[in-house]
Each structure stands twice: as C-alpha cells, then as structure tokens.
Design an enzyme around this catalytic site. Sequence first.
Site, mmCIF file in Angstrom:
data_model
loop_
_atom_site.group_PDB
_atom_site.id
_atom_site.type_symbol
_atom_site.label_atom_id
_atom_site.label_comp_id
_atom_site.label_asym_id
_atom_site.label_seq_id
_atom_site.Cartn_x
_atom_site.Cartn_y
_atom_site.Cartn_z
ATOM 1 C CB CYS A 99 -0.907 0.010 1.231
ATOM 2 S SG CYS A 99 -2.045 1.414 1.238
ATOM 3 C CG HIS A 141 -5.472 -2.289 -1.917
ATOM 4 N ND1 HIS A 141 -4.507 -2.844 -1.134
ATOM 5 C CD2 HIS A 141 -5.222 -0.961 -1.917
ATOM 6 C CE1 HIS A 141 -3.717 -1.887 -0.656
ATOM 7 N NE2 HIS A 141 -4.133 -0.738 -1.136
ATOM 8 C CD GLU A 142 -6.344 1.123 -5.156
ATOM 9 O OE1 GLU A 142 -5.257 0.585 -5.379
ATOM 10 O OE2 GLU A 142 -6.462 2.082 -4.348
ATOM 11 C CG HIS A 145 -7.139 3.078 -0.111
ATOM 12 N ND1 HIS A 145 -6.461 3.372 1.050
ATOM 13 C CD2 HIS A 145 -6.278 2.361 -0.867
ATOM 14 C CE1 HIS A 145 -5.243 2.848 1.008
ATOM 15 N NE2 HIS A 145 -5.104 2.232 -0.154
HETATM 16 O O1 LIG Z 1 -1.985 1.728 -2.047
HETATM 17 C C1 LIG Z 1 -2.492 1.499 -3.162
HETATM 18 O O2 LIG Z 1 -3.715 1.581 -3.374
HETATM 19 C C2 LIG Z 1 -1.577 1.047 -4.288
HETATM 20 C C3 LIG Z 1 -1.209 -0.422 -4.165
HETATM 21 C C4 LIG Z 1 -2.262 -1.236 -4.902
HETATM 22 C C5 LIG Z 1 -2.239 -2.721 -4.672
HETATM 23 C C6 LIG Z 1 -1.031 -3.464 -4.707
HETATM 24 C C7 LIG Z 1 -1.070 -4.854 -4.530
HETATM 25 C C8 LIG Z 1 -2.308 -5.500 -4.309
HETATM 26 C C9 LIG Z 1 -3.482 -4.758 -4.272
HETATM 27 C C10 LIG Z 1 -3.445 -3.382 -4.463
HETATM 28 C C11 LIG Z 1 0.154 -0.601 -4.795
HETATM 29 O O3 LIG Z 1 0.333 -0.446 -5.979
HETATM 30 S S1 LIG Z 1 1.462 -1.069 -3.742
HETATM 31 C C12 LIG Z 1 2.944 -1.062 -4.693
HETATM 32 C C13 LIG Z 1 3.049 -2.033 -5.868
HETATM 33 O O4 LIG Z 1 3.318 -1.565 -6.931
HETATM 34 C C14 LIG Z 1 2.798 -3.512 -5.784
HETATM 35 C C15 LIG Z 1 2.730 -4.162 -4.569
HETATM 36 C C16 LIG Z 1 2.480 -5.526 -4.524
HETATM 37 C C17 LIG Z 1 2.288 -6.234 -5.680
HETATM 38 C C18 LIG Z 1 2.345 -5.570 -6.903
HETATM 39 C C19 LIG Z 1 2.585 -4.220 -6.955
HETATM 40 ZN ZN LIG Z 2 -3.431 1.127 -0.573
#
Ligand SMILES: O=C(O)C[C@@H](Cc1ccccc1)C(=O)SCC(=O)c1ccccc1
Ligand SMILES: [Zn+2]
Length: 156
Positions: A99, A141-142, A145
């Site tokens: 996140c 996930h979003e 938020h």
């Molecule tokens: O905080 C956020 O909403 C962005 C988050 C989204 C997310 C990542 C992984 C699973 C569900 C939602 C991110 O992009 S965290 C950073 C990232 O690029 C990443 C992290 C884990 C896996 C793949 C990408």
């Molecule tokens: Zn997040």
Amino acid sequence: IQTAPIAITGDPVLYQKAAPVIAFDVALHNLTQTLMATMLQARGVGIAAPQIGVSQRLFIVASRPNERYPDAPLMEPMVMVNPVLLSGSSEWELGEEGCLSVPGKRLSIARHLWIDAQWQDLQGNTHSGRLHGFVARIFQHELDHLDGITLIERIT
Ligand SMILES: O=C(O)C[C@@H](Cc1ccccc1)C(=O)SCC(=O)c1ccccc1
Ligand SMILES: [Zn+2]
C-alpha cells in the site's frame, strides 16, 4: 502534470468514508490527471483519491505484471468513479499486497477470487463487469480506501 503527496498511515483522510462524485466536470478530470501522475510516479498498480487527500469515491486500477504477480494482465489504467462491489465469489484467495499509504509493508490479505463490479467513467456513463484475479484484488484494495480501510485494518 502535477503530482500530489501521498497520505500515509495516521493521516485522518485515510480513515474517512469518501463522498460520492456528483460533478463530472473539469475539476474531476484535473483530479484524475493528478491521481494518475502520482500513481505512475509511485509505481503503483492502483491509487484512490483519499490517498492524495481528496475524500471522493474515485480510484484507478492499473494492473501490470510484477514480481509477485508475474501473470497479472498488463492493462490500460481504468478510472472508476463511484465504484460498487455488487457481489463477490464465495472463494477467497490469500495474496501479498502493498500500500502506497503504508510504506514498506507487504501483507498477506484474503480477497474474493472474482467480483461483479459497477462504476462510472469520467463522462458519467455506468459500466459493470466481472473482474478476476489481480485486477479484482486491486479493485477490492482501492474500494477499501474509499471506505476508510487500509491494510492495517484488514489484518486486525
Ligand atoms: O496503495 C495502493 O492503493 C496502491 C497499491 C495497490 C495494490 C497493490 C497490490 C495488491 C493490491 C493493491 C500498490 O500499488 S502497492 C505497490 C506495488 O506496486 C505492488 C505491490 C504488490 C504487488 C504488486 C505491486
Ligand atoms: Zn493502498
């Protein structure tokens, strides 16, 4: 294009329920551009408006293959306004999530395998569809938020 600072754990905006978007105007377009630029700069696969301090129901989903999800689809970033989770699969799947608002944490979170979602685009048109796998995970996930829930609340 402007980027914005990302709110991190402790910032009250992350724990509020975001308000529905009602004006599909130039301000919404500008907000979306800032959101997109901020996500790209932070190299995220998604980002929600509250993460840049704007408590409105809007996020971006931008799956791409990555070391944790090598078979994740490479997709055009999708802007989702007033998104709704209509229903989710009874099967859940554990997966690693990061996140941008909880720097340095990687937590294993259970999410629906697939979901039926509805949302509006920047023109206010309503869309619906079934999302699977990593894209479904990012959506969930979003959406958290927008309801003031971060990874930390998901674990506890
Ligand atoms: O905080 C956020 O909403 C962005 C988050 C989204 C997310 C990542 C992984 C699973 C569900 C939602 C991110 O992009 S965290 C950073 C990232 O690029 C990443 C992290 C884990 C896996 C793949 C990408
Ligand atoms: Zn997040």
